[in-house]
Write an enzyme that holds these catalytic residues in place. Structure first.
Site, PDB file in Angstrom:
ATOM      1  N   LYS A 264       0.866  -1.254   0.096  1.00 20.14           N
ATOM      2  CA  LYS A 264      -0.121  -0.009  -0.057  1.00 20.14           C
ATOM      3  C   LYS A 264       0.572   1.255  -0.273  1.00 20.14           C
ATOM      4  CE  LYS A 264      -3.260   2.869   2.960  1.00 20.14           C
ATOM      5  NZ  LYS A 264      -4.147   2.821   3.926  1.00 20.14           N
ATOM      6  N   ASP A 269      -2.400  10.054   3.876  1.00 22.81           N
ATOM      7  CA  ASP A 269      -3.916   9.885   3.545  1.00 22.81           C
ATOM      8  C   ASP A 269      -4.658  10.803   5.093  1.00 22.81           C
ATOM      9  OD1 ASP A 269      -6.334   8.839   4.656  1.00 22.81           O
ATOM     10  OD2 ASP A 269      -5.855   7.030   6.009  1.00 22.81           O
ATOM     11  N   LYS A 276      -9.810  12.632   8.473  1.00 22.99           N
ATOM     12  CA  LYS A 276      -9.791  12.932   9.717  1.00 22.99           C
ATOM     13  C   LYS A 276      -9.721  13.720  10.767  1.00 22.99           C
ATOM     14  CE  LYS A 276      -6.246   8.441   7.984  1.00 22.99           C
ATOM     15  NZ  LYS A 276      -7.147   7.575   9.081  1.00 22.99           N
ATOM     16  N   ASP A 287       1.995   6.400   5.423  1.00 20.18           N
ATOM     17  CA  ASP A 287       1.301   5.550   4.945  1.00 20.18           C
ATOM     18  C   ASP A 287       1.560   4.616   3.740  1.00 20.18           C
ATOM     19  OD1 ASP A 287      -1.883   4.069   6.026  1.00 20.18           O
ATOM     20  OD2 ASP A 287      -3.110   5.945   4.614  1.00 20.18           O
ATOM     21  N   ASP A 346     -12.621   7.222   3.592  1.00 21.87           N
ATOM     22  CA  ASP A 346     -10.966   7.087   4.480  1.00 21.87           C
ATOM     23  C   ASP A 346     -10.835   5.289   4.320  1.00 21.87           C
ATOM     24  OD1 ASP A 346      -9.137   7.305   6.484  1.00 21.87           O
ATOM     25  OD2 ASP A 346     -10.346   7.673   8.066  1.00 21.87           O
ATOM     26  N   GLU A 348      -9.623   3.602   2.189  1.00 23.78           N
ATOM     27  CA  GLU A 348      -9.014   3.652   0.401  1.00 23.78           C
ATOM     28  C   GLU A 348      -8.132   2.753   0.240  1.00 23.78           C
ATOM     29  OE1 GLU A 348      -8.100   5.438   3.250  1.00 23.78           O
ATOM     30  OE2 GLU A 348      -5.568   5.331   3.224  1.00 23.78           O
ATOM     31  N   ARG A 350      -7.849  -0.430   1.343  1.00 21.91           N
ATOM     32  CA  ARG A 350      -8.427  -1.667   0.784  1.00 21.91           C
ATOM     33  C   ARG A 350      -8.845  -1.373  -0.842  1.00 21.91           C
ATOM     34  NH1 ARG A 350     -12.642  -1.718   5.176  1.00 21.91           N
ATOM     35  NH2 ARG A 350     -11.172  -0.960   6.494  1.00 21.91           N
TER      36      ARG A 350
HETATM   37  N1  BES Z   1      -4.052   4.841   6.981  1.00 25.61           N
HETATM   38  C1  BES Z   1      -5.560   4.560   7.751  1.00 25.61           C
HETATM   39  C2  BES Z   1      -4.792   3.323   9.205  1.00 25.61           C
HETATM   40  C3  BES Z   1      -4.912   3.717   9.457  1.00 25.61           C
HETATM   41  C4  BES Z   1      -4.934   4.462  11.060  1.00 25.61           C
HETATM   42  C5  BES Z   1      -3.483   3.597  10.714  1.00 25.61           C
HETATM   43  C6  BES Z   1      -5.179   5.219  11.887  1.00 25.61           C
HETATM   44  C7  BES Z   1      -2.369   3.761  10.955  1.00 25.61           C
HETATM   45  C8  BES Z   1      -3.342   4.478  12.615  1.00 25.61           C
HETATM   46  C9  BES Z   1      -6.428   3.869   7.068  1.00 25.61           C
HETATM   47  O1  BES Z   1      -6.893   4.270   5.366  1.00 25.61           O
HETATM   48  C10 BES Z   1      -7.679   4.211   7.357  1.00 25.61           C
HETATM   49  O2  BES Z   1      -7.974   5.143   7.297  1.00 25.61           O
HETATM   50  N2  BES Z   1      -8.395   3.335   7.819  1.00 25.61           N
HETATM   51  C11 BES Z   1      -9.804   3.545   8.528  1.00 25.61           C
HETATM   52  C12 BES Z   1     -11.310   2.710   8.365  1.00 25.61           C
HETATM   53  C13 BES Z   1     -12.134   2.806   8.398  1.00 25.61           C
HETATM   54  C14 BES Z   1     -13.114   4.060   8.051  1.00 25.61           C
HETATM   55  C15 BES Z   1     -13.194   1.419   8.555  1.00 25.61           C
HETATM   56  C16 BES Z   1      -9.749   3.283  10.202  1.00 25.61           C
HETATM   57  O3  BES Z   1      -8.678   2.249  10.404  1.00 25.61           O
HETATM   58  O4  BES Z   1     -10.263   3.847  10.617  1.00 25.61           O
HETATM   59 ZN    ZN Z   2      -5.158   4.684   4.902  1.00 22.42          ZN
HETATM   60 MN    MN Z   3      -7.715   5.752   5.387  1.00 18.78          MN
END
Ligand code: BES
Ligand code: ZN
Ligand code: MN
Length: 495
Positions: A264, A269, A276, A287, A346, A348, A350
């Site tokens: 990835k 992000d 966020k 990210d 968010d 994204e 996947r």
């Molecule tokens: N890059 C983030 C995951 C992440 C968050 C990694 C905090 C490390 C610390 C990912 O793209 C994301 O935002 N995931 C969301 C998914 C949710 C919207 C279903 C998450 O984990 O909040």
């Molecule tokens: Zn992300």
């Molecule tokens: Mn995200």
């Protein structure tokens, strides 16, 4: 930094600092005993004084030890004899490096002499080398005065004469992995205005030149031709153009099916329209650590000249809010043809990975492993010690778990049960991109699994392990050791 293997008497080593181990029972390692005998009990005196008790990771520097060529002798605590294992060795090595006085440029270790059950001299030396390089890493910060490299220049590892050849080979392995980790850390630590998708593409081209990989960096129009509607949906909110990086290391037999690594590469992000919160958002520059770990692993296997066929696929772009950005409710058509309802912009990672997983099919892989900072939920589930491991194949999962144990870069097997899949049901498309709060890291893996049906596949969620926050903020270089060790194992099996 230069590593060399020596055998002989430790008292004769000309070095700025000779390192010997002390156990918690105030018991001396063989080299410590030897130095003690040569120096009229200089070490015994220190232990009697109570200044050093042998607690794991404690250190004490002695100057002008009689009859010893080294300018200093550092005692390092190894903990209890009965407990001593590879993790303790790594911890002791890290502690010595952190405790080195400023003036020290050359050191000599005797610590690999200590027996560890089920650990060879090669393993111990490789862990020592990797740990020294890891512990002397200096962030390439962008300051008026360029940060100086760590002062340590030469590291001698004292072994038995009969162990020399194995130890020398192990130096190569340990430093190969460490160089890969360093690249992964460097890329992760770079600011997101420098480490863009284009920058990552250039880094891949540089690696290809240095190690003879085949490289392609596909631009937006080529990604469009492939039909990667999901990946492009994420990329469309940013002015920074997306790239699809493909690297190939073809050092196995021609007929051998490759291992494909998918990383990835979200270079920043923001969450997109599902923005966020502001606190710590800077950390979302990390990210792209999945991509960085894939590039780092390629550096390592290039260094090791690993006899295996390996492919890297890195979808990379920013996730930004803008007038052109993806909206909650949008439906995207993936390269596989499955349509995706974007309920949260968010989620994204996947969305870019699913198209890369479809692209992986063309390599007829023996296995596909994707690596992603995918979910905050994985950090809630497992904390910061193991990466989350998901797989549609238990044998592959076992192989990766074992590589993690062996390299001290562990993963933990998470469920990928059918029961979770219905959380991704959508009224408006084939699949939704989020599955609710419950089991968030699992439903993210379930999403990916829909695109990984044609091969053996595993997913590593490295959201908790790829970087550290707080005072020590920085990339960790994980899971380069796990991935490299996994590939080394595959290469040894292919023989
Ligand atoms: N890059 C983030 C995951 C992440 C968050 C990694 C905090 C490390 C610390 C990912 O793209 C994301 O935002 N995931 C969301 C998914 C949710 C919207 C279903 C998450 O984990 O909040
Ligand atoms: Zn992300
Ligand atoms: Mn995200």
């Amino acid at each position: 930094m230069e590593f060399s293997i020596k055998s002989g008497n430790p008292e004769k080593l000309r070095t700025d600092c000779l390192i010997v181990g002390i156990f918690e029972e105030r018991k001396l390692s063989d080299s410590a005993k030897h130095i003690d005998a040569m120096s009229d009990k200089a070490i015994s005196h220190v232990l009697k004084s109570g200044d050093m008790e042998g607690k794991l990771g404690s250190t004490l520097v002695m100057h002008q030890v009689p009859n010893i060529s080294a300018a200093r002798v550092m005692l390092v605590g190894l903990g209890k004899i009965a407990d001593y294992n590879e993790r303790h060795l790594r911890q002791a090595v890290r502690a010595t490096v952190k405790a080195l006085p400023k003036g020290v440029q050359t050191i000599a270790f005797t610590l690999t002499e200590i027996n560890i059950q089920q650990s060879s001299i090669a393993t111990k030396v490789a862990h020592l080398v990797e740990t020294v390089i890891d512990a002397t890493y200096v962030v390439n910060a962008i300051k008026e005065k360029k940060p100086e490299n760590h002062p340590l220049e030469k590291v001698v590892i004292q072994v038995e004469k009969t162990e020399t050849t194995q130890a020398e080979q192990a130096v190569n392995n340990g430093s190969g992995i460490a160089k890969g980790m360093r690249l992964a850390k460097d890329l992760g630590n770079l600011p997101p205005n420098i480490c863009t998708p284009t920058y990552l593409g250039d880094q891949a081209k540089k690696l290809a030149k240095d190690y003879g990989f085949k490289v392609e960096v596909l631009d937006k129009s080529q990604i469009e031709k492939l039909g990667m509607g999901s990946f492009l949906g994420v990329a469309q909110g940013s002015l920074e153009p997306p790239k699809l990086i493909v690297l190939q290391h073809n050092k196995g037999k021609k007929s051998q099916k490759p291992v494909v690594l998918v990383g990835k590469g979200i270079t920043f992000d923001t969450g997109g329209i599902s923005l966020k919160p502001g606190a710590d958002m800077d950390e979302m520059k990390y990210d792209m650590c999945g991509a960085a770990s894939v590039l780092g692993t390629f550096k390592a296997i290039g260094e090791l000249n690993l006899p295996l066929n390996v492919v890297a696929i890195i979808p990379t772009c920013d996730n930004m809010p803008s007038g052109n950005a993806l909206k909650p409710g949008d439906v995207l058509t993936s390269m596989a043809g499955l349509t995706i309802e974007v309920l949260n912009t968010d989620a994204e990672g996947r969305l870019i990975l699913c198209d890369a997983l479809t692209y992986a099919e063309r390599f007829e892989p023996s296995a596909v492993v994707d690596i992603a900072t995918l979910t905050g939920a994985c950090v809630i589930a497992l904390g910061h010690h193991p990466s989350g491991l998901f797989s549609n194949n238990d044998a592959l999962a076992k192989e990766l778990l074992e590589a993690g144990e062996k390299s001290h870069d562990r993963a933990w097997h998470m469920p990928l049960w059918e029961e979770y899949q219905s959380q991704l049901d959508s009224n408006f498309a084939d699949i939704a991109n989020i599955g609710g709060r419950a089991g968030g890291s699992i439903t993210a893996a379930c999403f990916l699994s829909r695109f990984a049906k044609k091969y053996e596949w595993a997913h590593l969620d490295i959201a908790g392990t790829a970087w550290k926050s707080g005072k020590e903020k920085g990339g960790t270089g994980r899971p380069v050791p796990l991935l490299t060790t996994f590939l080394m194992h595959r290469a040894s099996q292919a023989k």
